[in-house]
Design an enzyme around this catalytic site. Structure first.
Site: not given
Ligand code: NAP
Length: 476
Positions: A173, A226-227, A231, A248, A282, A380
């Protein structure tokens, strides 16, 4: 550019049951480049059922065959390198050379796990003369992989090959802003020869499709990138049916630079660490802590280099492309305004660059005189704002580095080996880099401590994310 604009289930393209669609937007031009299916719970149900059907045969597939298919996937990705890189850049904004580098990395990951399929070894455990006891690693079954928008293809390819190598099936997804290369990955898996249902791709919102997937009882493992906030929710969803999660999450990573460091090398890594992928990484450098005697010179040299960066559409391969979306642009701009209001000094950047009226462009930005308690030093931002913070002693640098609830990466730059090792021991992070940045090739474990995450991707260790240990005892 051919766009795959349907759901990928059972090696086939299908429309969403909801009939609803959402737009994929090119962040450099603000133009709509595709209309994609906004999947709902029924679509997720179809993807999970297909994945369940495939899981029964896939777990019994010979390891060599799984490895062969992963190797073929690497070949097919390589064959489509140019189209994948262009698609990623148009969908996400990053400079074309970075998209190419992401494809290269994904190929490498597939090959690494192609070679890992027959190395999932169990233990033989001594239990006495009258019996044997040994363990086997069994695949979890259906696994969900929910990815963010900053490395769409590379993040999908970070966990997919691992899960497939371990004998699990995969439902991807992708983030709503950046679905195109993940949809294409579904097609490349089909071309490589994976049986129907082994890899499915569902697009749609996190709140609806993501949540339906993460809460589905037939999903036996969840890998989420993701965030921190999302998470946390994913972990709650996993708890509903007692499933393992890999999380992650975000970082606010400190790079500590001592006056005795190789300053040219440190500076090069600050720049690379802070501005690769427009800072939407990240593991980026988001706080650079500089020892006081070096501080003024460091800020001056940093500012000169950052001010000279080219900003423009990723397809023109500038130093820095646009941010991913209007929403993210507004978040970054808000942090910049707040930093100014809290008393940080804007050294360069801070707003939309001149001459780019369209697209989500933001100038690479350096703030100095940042106090550790300012928001810009604690949260962040995930894009283009670098905070420079002075320090006087080793203890102070450690205290500032470790003060936050996050702990993804960190780095120390010094020629003093004893100091480097003390920092390696005491920095609270899942990854510590000494006189280096972004040192995370596929064979090493990637992940954070504290609120930056749980579990590790990459390396042989990550195979354990997709298996459960069964212990078998024999008496004779
Ligand atoms: P996000 O808003 O948490 O979204 C990540 C994913 O989760 C997206 O596919 C999102 O779908 C989905 N999602 C959102 N709400 C959900 C729910 N209630 N249930 C299931 N899935 C859900 O994060 P982002 O803004 O895309 O990414 C940025 C963050 O990712 C930053 O904090 C970054 O540090 C972190 N990151 C970490 C790593 C690592 O390896 N540690 C790598 C890359 C990024 P939608 O897009 O449709 O909302």
């Amino acid at each position: 550019m051919r766009v795959f604009d349907r759901l990928f289930i059972d090696n086939d393209w299908c429309d969403s049951v909801t009939g609803r669609r959402f737009a994929a937007v090119d962040p450099a031009t603000e133009e709509v480049i595709a209309e994609l299916p906004l999947a709902g719970a029924d679509d997720v149900e179809a993807a999970v059922r297909s994945s369940q059907r495939a899981a029964a045969a896939w777990r019994r597939e010979a390891p060599e065959r799984r490895g062969e298919l992963l190797d073929r996937l690497a070949d097919v990705i390589e064959d489509h390198r140019d189209v994948l890189a262009e698609m990623e850049t148009r969908d996400m904004g990053k400079p074309l050379r970075e998209s190419h580098a992401n494809v290269t990395r994904s190929v490498r990951t597939c090959r690494y796990y192609a070679g890992a399929v027959d190395k999932l070894l169990g233990d033989s455990i001594p239990v006495g003369h009258q019996g044997y006891n040994f363990t086997v690693h069994e695949p979890l079954g259906v696994t969900a992989h929910i990815t963010p928008w900053n490395y769409p293809f590379a993040n999908a390819c970070r966990s997919l090959p691992t899960a497939l190598a371990a004998g699990c099936t995969v439902i991807l997804k992708p983030a709503s802003q950046t679905c195109l290369t993940t949809l294409m990955l579904g097609d490349l898996c089909r071309q490589a020869g994976f049986p129907p249902g082994v890899v499915n791709v569902v697009t749609g919102s996190g709140a609806e499709a993501g949540q339906a997937l993460a809460r589905h009882p037939a999903v036996r493992g969840i890998t989420f990138t993701g965030s921190v906030d999302t998470g946390r929710r994913i972990m709650q969803f996993a708890a509903e049916h007692i499933r393992p999660v890999v999380l992650e999450l975000g970082g606010k990573n400190p790079q500590v630079v001592f006056a005795d460091a190789d300053v040219d090398a440190a500076l090069a890594q600050t720049l690379r660490g802070a501005f690769t992928n427009a800072g939407q990484v990240c593991t980026s450098v988001s706080r650079v802590l500089v020892e006081r005697p070096l501080y003024a010179e460091y800020v001056e040299r940093l500012a000169a280099r950052v001010a000279a960066y080219t900003v423009g559409p990723g397809m023109e391969d500038p130093d820095i492309g646009p941010l991913v979306s209007q929403e993210h642009w507004t978040t970054v701009a808000r942090y910049a305004d707040q930093a100014r209001a809290e008393g940080a000094r804007l050294v360069t950047g801070g707003d939309r660059p001149a001459g780019l009226p369209r697209g989500y462009f933001f100038a690479p930005t350096v703030f100095d005189q940042v106090a550790p308690d300012m928001r810009i030093a604690r949260e962040e931002v995930f894009g283009l704002l670098l905070s420079v913070i002075p320090f006087d002693t080793d203890d102070q640098a450690l205290a500032i580095s470790n003060a936050l609830p996050l702990g993804l990466t960190s780095g120390v730059f010094t020629r003093d080996i004893g100091r480097a090792m003390r920092f390696a021991r005491d920095l609270q992070a899942g990854m510590v880099w000494i006189n280096e940045w972004f040192q995370s090739p596929v064979q090493v474990p990637h992940g954070g401590i504290k609120e930056s995450g749980l579990g590790r991707e990459q390396g042989m260790l990550a195979l354990a994310n997709y298996t459960q240990v069964k212990d078998i005892a024999i008496r004779f």
